[in-house]
Structure formats: C-alpha cells, structure tokens
Design an enzyme around this catalytic site. Structure first.
Site, PDB file in Angstrom:
ATOM      1  N   HIS A  35      56.806 103.688  36.716  1.00  0.00           N
ATOM      2  CA  HIS A  35      55.831 103.696  35.616  1.00  0.00           C
ATOM      3  C   HIS A  35      55.266 105.083  35.372  1.00  0.00           C
ATOM      4  CE1 HIS A  35      53.165 102.726  39.156  1.00  0.00           C
ATOM      5  NE2 HIS A  35      52.279 103.501  38.537  1.00  0.00           N
ATOM      6  N   GLU A  94      43.912  97.468  35.032  1.00  0.00           N
ATOM      7  CA  GLU A  94      45.157  98.010  34.508  1.00  0.00           C
ATOM      8  C   GLU A  94      45.966  96.987  33.735  1.00  0.00           C
ATOM      9  OE1 GLU A  94      47.467  98.523  38.448  1.00  0.00           O
ATOM     10  OE2 GLU A  94      48.562  97.148  37.169  1.00  0.00           O
ATOM     11  N   GLN A 119      51.674 102.127  32.607  1.00  0.00           N
ATOM     12  CA  GLN A 119      50.529 101.556  33.324  1.00  0.00           C
ATOM     13  C   GLN A 119      49.262 102.143  32.709  1.00  0.00           C
ATOM     14  OE1 GLN A 119      49.722 102.872  37.499  1.00  0.00           O
ATOM     15  NE2 GLN A 119      49.825 100.689  37.958  1.00  0.00           N
ATOM     16  N   HIS A 135      49.445 110.016  36.048  1.00  0.00           N
ATOM     17  CA  HIS A 135      50.433 110.153  37.126  1.00  0.00           C
ATOM     18  C   HIS A 135      51.776 109.598  36.707  1.00  0.00           C
ATOM     19  CE1 HIS A 135      48.842 106.017  37.959  1.00  0.00           C
ATOM     20  NE2 HIS A 135      50.053 105.767  38.410  1.00  0.00           N
ATOM     21  N   GLU A 188      53.427 109.126  42.424  1.00  0.00           N
ATOM     22  CA  GLU A 188      53.308 107.891  43.202  1.00  0.00           C
ATOM     23  C   GLU A 188      54.712 107.416  43.570  1.00  0.00           C
ATOM     24  OE1 GLU A 188      51.157 104.942  40.919  1.00  0.00           O
ATOM     25  OE2 GLU A 188      51.862 103.290  42.172  1.00  0.00           O
TER      26      GLU A 188
HETATM   27  C1  V0V Z   1      43.262 115.541  40.477  1.00  0.00           C
HETATM   28  N1  V0V Z   1      44.005 116.622  40.241  1.00  0.00           N
HETATM   29  C2  V0V Z   1      45.070 116.273  39.525  1.00  0.00           C
HETATM   30  C3  V0V Z   1      44.944 114.878  39.321  1.00  0.00           C
HETATM   31  N2  V0V Z   1      43.812 114.453  39.935  1.00  0.00           N
HETATM   32  N3  V0V Z   1      46.101 116.980  39.048  1.00  0.00           N
HETATM   33  C4  V0V Z   1      47.033 116.304  38.350  1.00  0.00           C
HETATM   34  N4  V0V Z   1      46.963 114.970  38.092  1.00  0.00           N
HETATM   35  C5  V0V Z   1      45.946 114.237  38.567  1.00  0.00           C
HETATM   36  N5  V0V Z   1      45.883 112.931  38.310  1.00  0.00           N
HETATM   37  C6  V0V Z   1      43.712 118.000  40.645  1.00  0.00           C
HETATM   38  C7  V0V Z   1      42.351 118.430  40.138  1.00  0.00           C
HETATM   39  O1  V0V Z   1      42.433 118.940  38.831  1.00  0.00           O
HETATM   40  C8  V0V Z   1      41.934 119.462  41.140  1.00  0.00           C
HETATM   41  O2  V0V Z   1      42.539 120.684  40.824  1.00  0.00           O
HETATM   42  C9  V0V Z   1      42.552 118.953  42.440  1.00  0.00           C
HETATM   43  O3  V0V Z   1      43.629 118.077  42.056  1.00  0.00           O
HETATM   44  C10 V0V Z   1      41.546 118.166  43.281  1.00  0.00           C
HETATM   45  O4  V0V Z   1      41.029 117.169  42.454  1.00  0.00           O
HETATM   46  P1  V0V Z   1      39.563 116.589  42.483  1.00  0.00           P
HETATM   47  O5  V0V Z   1      39.157 116.322  41.091  1.00  0.00           O
HETATM   48  O6  V0V Z   1      38.690 117.429  43.356  1.00  0.00           O
HETATM   49  O7  V0V Z   1      39.770 115.187  43.128  1.00  0.00           O
HETATM   50  P2  V0V Z   1      40.052 114.743  44.613  1.00  0.00           P
HETATM   51  O8  V0V Z   1      40.615 115.845  45.448  1.00  0.00           O
HETATM   52  O9  V0V Z   1      38.842 114.033  45.090  1.00  0.00           O
HETATM   53  O10 V0V Z   1      41.192 113.674  44.323  1.00  0.00           O
HETATM   54  C11 V0V Z   1      42.439 114.000  43.846  1.00  0.00           C
HETATM   55  C12 V0V Z   1      43.463 113.009  44.438  1.00  0.00           C
HETATM   56  C13 V0V Z   1      42.965 111.603  44.074  1.00  0.00           C
HETATM   57  C14 V0V Z   1      44.823 113.306  43.850  1.00  0.00           C
HETATM   58  C15 V0V Z   1      43.490 113.207  45.963  1.00  0.00           C
HETATM   59  O11 V0V Z   1      42.908 111.480  42.661  1.00  0.00           O
HETATM   60  C16 V0V Z   1      43.770 110.498  44.637  1.00  0.00           C
HETATM   61  O12 V0V Z   1      43.631 110.111  45.800  1.00  0.00           O
HETATM   62  N6  V0V Z   1      44.687 109.882  43.814  1.00  0.00           N
HETATM   63  C17 V0V Z   1      45.520 108.800  44.268  1.00  0.00           C
HETATM   64  C18 V0V Z   1      44.957 107.453  43.902  1.00  0.00           C
HETATM   65  C19 V0V Z   1      44.854 107.239  42.412  1.00  0.00           C
HETATM   66  O13 V0V Z   1      44.921 108.180  41.634  1.00  0.00           O
HETATM   67  N7  V0V Z   1      44.629 105.936  42.015  1.00  0.00           N
HETATM   68  C20 V0V Z   1      44.486 105.561  40.629  1.00  0.00           C
HETATM   69  C21 V0V Z   1      45.744 104.949  40.125  1.00  0.00           C
HETATM   70  P3  V0V Z   1      41.708 122.054  40.726  1.00  0.00           P
HETATM   71  O14 V0V Z   1      40.636 121.785  39.726  1.00  0.00           O
HETATM   72  O15 V0V Z   1      41.182 122.231  42.122  1.00  0.00           O
HETATM   73  O16 V0V Z   1      42.718 123.072  40.327  1.00  0.00           O
HETATM   74  S1  V0V Z   1      46.015 103.371  40.902  1.00  0.00           S
HETATM   75  C22 V0V Z   1      47.681 102.972  40.625  1.00  0.00           C
HETATM   76  O17 V0V Z   1      48.447 103.860  40.107  1.00  0.00           O
HETATM   77  C23 V0V Z   1      48.093 101.689  40.984  1.00  0.00           C
HETATM   78  C24 V0V Z   1      47.162 100.665  41.504  1.00  0.00           C
HETATM   79  C25 V0V Z   1      49.532 101.310  40.850  1.00  0.00           C
HETATM   80  O18 V0V Z   1      50.336 102.080  40.382  1.00  0.00           O
HETATM   81  O19 V0V Z   1      49.878 100.159  41.253  1.00  0.00           O
HETATM   82 CO    CO Z   2      50.346 103.853  39.322  1.00  0.00          CO
END
Ligand code: V0V
Ligand code: CO
Length: 144
Positions: free
Chosen positions: A7, A43, A60, A84, A134
């Site tokens: 996705h 979602e 998604q 993502h 992912e």
């Molecule tokens: C953050 N950053 C990203 C980003 N999110 N870059 C590209 N795409 C994204 N989506 C960058 C952000 O601009 C910062 O860059 C740096 O990473 C640190 O971000 P932050 O804002 O300080 O945030 P953090 O570090 O607290 O969290 C970032 C992470 C977090 C990636 C660790 O978003 C995470 O754990 N994501 C995984 C879970 C998730 O996203 N769940 C929602 C979808 P600079 O400014 O320092 O350069 S759930 C899903 O997909 C499901 C249920 C499914 O598929 O089934």
């Molecule tokens: Co997802």
C-alpha cells in the site's frame, strides 16, 4: 523477499472527505476500514489491484485519532499527502532482520498488528532517503 507494493499510506485531516474524493474522482471504493488504537489512526483501505504473489495493492487513507499520534505530528508539520510506502512480503520477520543487517534502522523489535490483521514493521525514513517505509505480511493471502 519483497514481492509487491502492498500500500501507499496517505495522511489526511478528514477521512470521510478523502474517501469521497477517491470515490468521486477515480471510482475507488472502500475495501476495509478500521481503527488502530496502537498506531493512533482511523484508516480506509482502497483496493487498487490484485498482485502476482496472491496479495493486493491498496491505498491506505489515514486520519489521526489523537494529537500525539505519529500521523497527527506529521500532518501538523507537512499538511496532507503521501506519508509512507509499504512493501508486501511473505516473511516480515526475515526481511526486517535482513534489512537491519544492512544498517537500516527497523523501528520495532517484533512486528506489530496492522491493517486487516497483518503483521507490520517500519524502517526509519532517515535511513531510507526520506521515505518512511513499512514491511507487511498480510493475514489472509496465500503468498509464496
Ligand atoms: C517523520 N519524518 C518523516 C516521516 N515522519 N520523513 C518521511 N516520512 C515520514 N512519514 C522525519 C521528520 O521530518 C524528521 O526529520 C525526522 O523524521 C524525525 O521525525 P519527528 O517528527 O521528530 O518524529 P519522530 O522521530 O517522533 O517519529 C518519526 C517516526 C515515527 C518515523 C519514528 O513517525 C514512526 O514511528 N512511524 C512509524 C509508525 C507510523 O507512522 N504509523 C502510522 C501509520 P527532520 O525534521 O529531523 O529532518 S499506521 C499503518 O501504516 C498501519 C496501521 C498499516 O499499514 O497497517
Ligand atoms: Co501502512
């Protein structure tokens, strides 16, 4: 082995409005919807096509359920858009370990529960050229 685009995750402020855009503009219907409390998202999965590995590819659409969720934080900084990408695999554990050994940060020690009972993990966007990535093993498909 990663065998499909599972996705593309798209963050939005208003899920119902965004679902309606994709329906009215492209004719895509909601295949499945759910709330994932752990991830802080509501979602909708729009199935785009089946794939050669027995799985499928979806859009998604993601709306945050709480202020401190990753998607809420991302929306506040970037506005709506592509959040993502997700690759499908029959073996999320094996592929995550393999990718980790190449020096890419895998965000979870063990895969967590994703959409439709799938098992998911994420790779850090800073190790993936700015793309939050992912890995997904779906619960229902017969992948080989
Ligand atoms: C953050 N950053 C990203 C980003 N999110 N870059 C590209 N795409 C994204 N989506 C960058 C952000 O601009 C910062 O860059 C740096 O990473 C640190 O971000 P932050 O804002 O300080 O945030 P953090 O570090 O607290 O969290 C970032 C992470 C977090 C990636 C660790 O978003 C995470 O754990 N994501 C995984 C879970 C998730 O996203 N769940 C929602 C979808 P600079 O400014 O320092 O350069 S759930 C899903 O997909 C499901 C249920 C499914 O598929 O089934
Ligand atoms: Co997802």
């Amino acid at each position: 082995m990663l065998t499909r685009i599972d996705h593309i995750g798209i963050a939005c402020f208003d899920l119902d409005k965004t679902v309606e855009f994709y329906r009215a503009t492209y004719g895509f219907e909601v295949f499945h919807s759910e709330v994932n409390e752990e991830q802080g998202v509501r979602e909708a999965m729009l199935k785009i096509n089946d794939t050669g590995d027995g799985g499928a590819s979806y859009l998604q659409l993601l709306e945050p359920t709480r202020e401190d969720s990753t998607v809420a934080k991302w929306l506040a900084k970037n506005g709506e858009g592509v959040h993502h990408i997700a690759f499908g695999t029959a073996d999320v554990d094996g592929d995550a370990a393999d990718i980790k050994s190449k020096g890419v940060r895998v965000l979870y020690d063990e895969p967590r529960i994703g959409s439709m009972g799938s098992r998911i993990t994420f790779l850090h966007p800073k190790d993936c050229g700015g793309v939050l990535t992912e890995l997904v093993t779906s619960a229902t498909t017969t992948e080989h």
